[in-house]
Design a protein around this motif. Sequence first.
Motif, PDB file in Angstrom:
ATOM      1  N   SER A  68       0.555  -1.507  -0.257  1.00 36.81           N
ATOM      2  CA  SER A  68       0.301   0.386  -0.280  1.00 36.81           C
ATOM      3  C   SER A  68       0.580   0.806  -0.324  1.00 36.81           C
ATOM      4  CB  SER A  68      -1.242  -0.027   1.116  1.00 36.81           C
ATOM      5  OG  SER A  68      -1.823   1.199   1.121  1.00 36.81           O
ATOM      6  N   ARG A  69       1.215   2.022  -1.243  1.00 34.84           N
ATOM      7  CA  ARG A  69       1.470   3.309  -0.893  1.00 34.84           C
ATOM      8  C   ARG A  69       0.939   4.292  -0.359  1.00 34.84           C
ATOM      9  NH1 ARG A  69       1.494   5.073  -6.968  1.00 34.84           N
ATOM     10  NH2 ARG A  69      -0.559   4.194  -7.159  1.00 34.84           N
ATOM     11  N   SER A  70      -0.395   4.193   0.041  1.00 33.57           N
ATOM     12  CA  SER A  70      -0.515   4.874   1.055  1.00 33.57           C
ATOM     13  C   SER A  70      -0.275   4.941   2.402  1.00 33.57           C
ATOM     14  CB  SER A  70      -1.721   5.322   0.637  1.00 33.57           C
ATOM     15  OG  SER A  70      -3.397   4.524   1.078  1.00 33.57           O
ATOM     16  N   ARG A  71      -0.279   3.366   2.587  1.00 36.02           N
ATOM     17  CA  ARG A  71       0.144   3.408   4.474  1.00 36.02           C
ATOM     18  C   ARG A  71       1.549   2.952   4.744  1.00 36.02           C
ATOM     19  NH1 ARG A  71      -4.867   0.178   3.205  1.00 36.02           N
ATOM     20  NH2 ARG A  71      -4.007  -1.454   2.518  1.00 36.02           N
ATOM     21  N   LYS A  72       1.873   3.040   3.423  1.00 35.39           N
ATOM     22  CA  LYS A  72       3.416   2.253   2.920  1.00 35.39           C
ATOM     23  C   LYS A  72       3.576   1.425   4.187  1.00 35.39           C
ATOM     24  CE  LYS A  72       4.842   6.946   2.620  1.00 35.39           C
ATOM     25  NZ  LYS A  72       4.679   7.077   1.136  1.00 35.39           N
ATOM     26  N   THR A  73       2.475   0.226   4.032  1.00 37.97           N
ATOM     27  CA  THR A  73       2.581  -1.029   5.005  1.00 37.97           C
ATOM     28  C   THR A  73       2.382  -2.355   3.624  1.00 37.97           C
ATOM     29  OG1 THR A  73       2.371  -2.351   6.516  1.00 37.97           O
ATOM     30  CG2 THR A  73       0.597  -0.624   5.896  1.00 37.97           C
ATOM     31  N   LEU A  74       3.111  -3.472   3.991  1.00 38.06           N
ATOM     32  CA  LEU A  74       2.359  -4.764   3.195  1.00 38.06           C
ATOM     33  C   LEU A  74       0.654  -4.932   3.151  1.00 38.06           C
ATOM     34  CD1 LEU A  74       4.548  -7.677   4.401  1.00 38.06           C
ATOM     35  CD2 LEU A  74       4.962  -5.866   2.108  1.00 38.06           C
ATOM     36  N   TRP A  75      -0.397  -4.970   2.393  1.00 41.39           N
ATOM     37  CA  TRP A  75      -1.320  -5.576   2.280  1.00 41.39           C
ATOM     38  C   TRP A  75      -1.742  -6.907   1.918  1.00 41.39           C
ATOM     39  CZ3 TRP A  75      -4.003  -2.790  -3.062  1.00 41.39           C
ATOM     40  CH2 TRP A  75      -5.569  -3.526  -3.143  1.00 41.39           C
ATOM     41  N   ARG A  76      -2.616  -7.547   2.881  1.00 41.32           N
ATOM     42  CA  ARG A  76      -2.422  -8.645   1.925  1.00 41.32           C
ATOM     43  C   ARG A  76      -4.508  -8.435   1.957  1.00 41.32           C
ATOM     44  NH1 ARG A  76       1.180  -8.470   6.104  1.00 41.32           N
ATOM     45  NH2 ARG A  76       2.862  -9.744   6.167  1.00 41.32           N
ATOM     46  N   LYS A  77      -4.168  -9.009   0.712  1.00 40.41           N
ATOM     47  CA  LYS A  77      -5.728  -8.691   0.339  1.00 40.41           C
ATOM     48  C   LYS A  77      -6.279  -9.693   0.533  1.00 40.41           C
ATOM     49  CE  LYS A  77      -8.252  -7.323  -3.491  1.00 40.41           C
ATOM     50  NZ  LYS A  77      -8.855  -6.319  -2.967  1.00 40.41           N
ATOM     51  N   GLY A  78      -7.744  -8.536   0.953  1.00 41.29           N
ATOM     52  CA  GLY A  78      -8.295  -9.503   1.957  1.00 41.29           C
ATOM     53  C   GLY A  78      -8.603  -9.636   3.572  1.00 41.29           C
ATOM     54  N   GLU A  79      -7.710  -9.108   3.837  1.00 47.28           N
ATOM     55  CA  GLU A  79      -7.325  -9.167   5.329  1.00 47.28           C
ATOM     56  C   GLU A  79      -7.989  -8.539   6.404  1.00 47.28           C
ATOM     57  OE1 GLU A  79      -3.411  -7.608   6.488  1.00 47.28           O
ATOM     58  OE2 GLU A  79      -4.020  -5.605   5.136  1.00 47.28           O
ATOM     59  N   SER A  80      -8.662  -7.159   5.907  1.00 49.55           N
ATOM     60  CA  SER A  80      -9.994  -6.318   6.621  1.00 49.55           C
ATOM     61  C   SER A  80     -11.617  -7.084   5.732  1.00 49.55           C
ATOM     62  CB  SER A  80      -9.890  -5.017   6.621  1.00 49.55           C
ATOM     63  OG  SER A  80      -9.445  -4.445   4.964  1.00 49.55           O
ATOM     64  N   SER A  81     -11.275  -6.833   4.219  1.00 48.14           N
ATOM     65  CA  SER A  81     -12.578  -7.620   3.900  1.00 48.14           C
ATOM     66  C   SER A  81     -13.244  -8.364   3.451  1.00 48.14           C
ATOM     67  CB  SER A  81     -12.700  -6.590   2.232  1.00 48.14           C
ATOM     68  OG  SER A  81     -11.910  -8.080   1.432  1.00 48.14           O
ATOM     69  N   GLY A  82     -11.944  -9.528   3.914  1.00 50.26           N
ATOM     70  CA  GLY A  82     -12.556 -11.270   3.740  1.00 50.26           C
ATOM     71  C   GLY A  82     -12.351 -12.089   1.768  1.00 50.26           C
ATOM     72  N   GLN A  83     -12.153 -10.275   1.322  1.00 51.78           N
ATOM     73  CA  GLN A  83     -12.071 -10.553  -0.134  1.00 51.78           C
ATOM     74  C   GLN A  83     -10.790 -11.452  -0.500  1.00 51.78           C
ATOM     75  OE1 GLN A  83     -15.373 -10.178  -1.563  1.00 51.78           O
ATOM     76  NE2 GLN A  83     -15.111 -10.103   0.285  1.00 51.78           N
ATOM     77  N   VAL A  84     -10.504 -12.663  -0.070  1.00 51.76           N
ATOM     78  CA  VAL A  84      -9.054 -12.465  -0.792  1.00 51.76           C
ATOM     79  C   VAL A  84      -8.612 -13.243  -2.192  1.00 51.76           C
ATOM     80  CG1 VAL A  84      -6.913 -14.693   0.383  1.00 51.76           C
ATOM     81  CG2 VAL A  84      -8.743 -14.162   1.561  1.00 51.76           C
ATOM     82  N   GLN A  85      -7.337 -12.920  -2.516  1.00 59.57           N
ATOM     83  CA  GLN A  85      -7.118 -13.687  -3.844  1.00 59.57           C
ATOM     84  C   GLN A  85      -6.078 -15.020  -3.330  1.00 59.57           C
ATOM     85  OE1 GLN A  85      -4.905  -9.790  -5.705  1.00 59.57           O
ATOM     86  NE2 GLN A  85      -7.280  -9.240  -6.526  1.00 59.57           N
TER      87      GLN A  85
END
Length: 147
Positions: A68-85
């Motif tokens: 995540s460029r805005s948060r400057k951290t890793l973004w594991r797709k689906g970690e907050s939404s459950g919409q995993v890839q």
Amino acid sequence: MTQQDNKVEWAPIATPILTELLGKVRFNEQGLISAIAQDESRNVLMLAWMNREALAETLTTGRVCYYSRSRKTLWRKGESSGQVQHLLAAALDCDLDCLLLTVRQKGVACHTGRRSCFYNALTPTGLIELTEPDITPDALYGAKTSS
């Protein structure tokens, strides 16, 4: 990729080969590479960014991780939404500076609640939304709707 019970699964890449592959990738001056995610039917779902760490995690775990460029951290797709890839295949372009990921998408890929982020058509009459959300952002994230 391995095939098990007619279901394609990602085969993790071991450290010696992973190190060699990561050495070939041309990350930009910010240490990032663009990553296009498409589903099994080759429908483009989204474009995001990966740094070396996100790409290494993705290739070893088979669960897609972006940066995540805005948060400057890793973004594991689906970690907050459950919409995993889940990764099915990965390819680099001819310049080794852009990734194409084939993924098994659980639910929607876009933070707006649509299957794909590419729902705005540019037309002679202006911008037209091609699809409605499948799920509201509030249902995905609660009151938080950041990308």
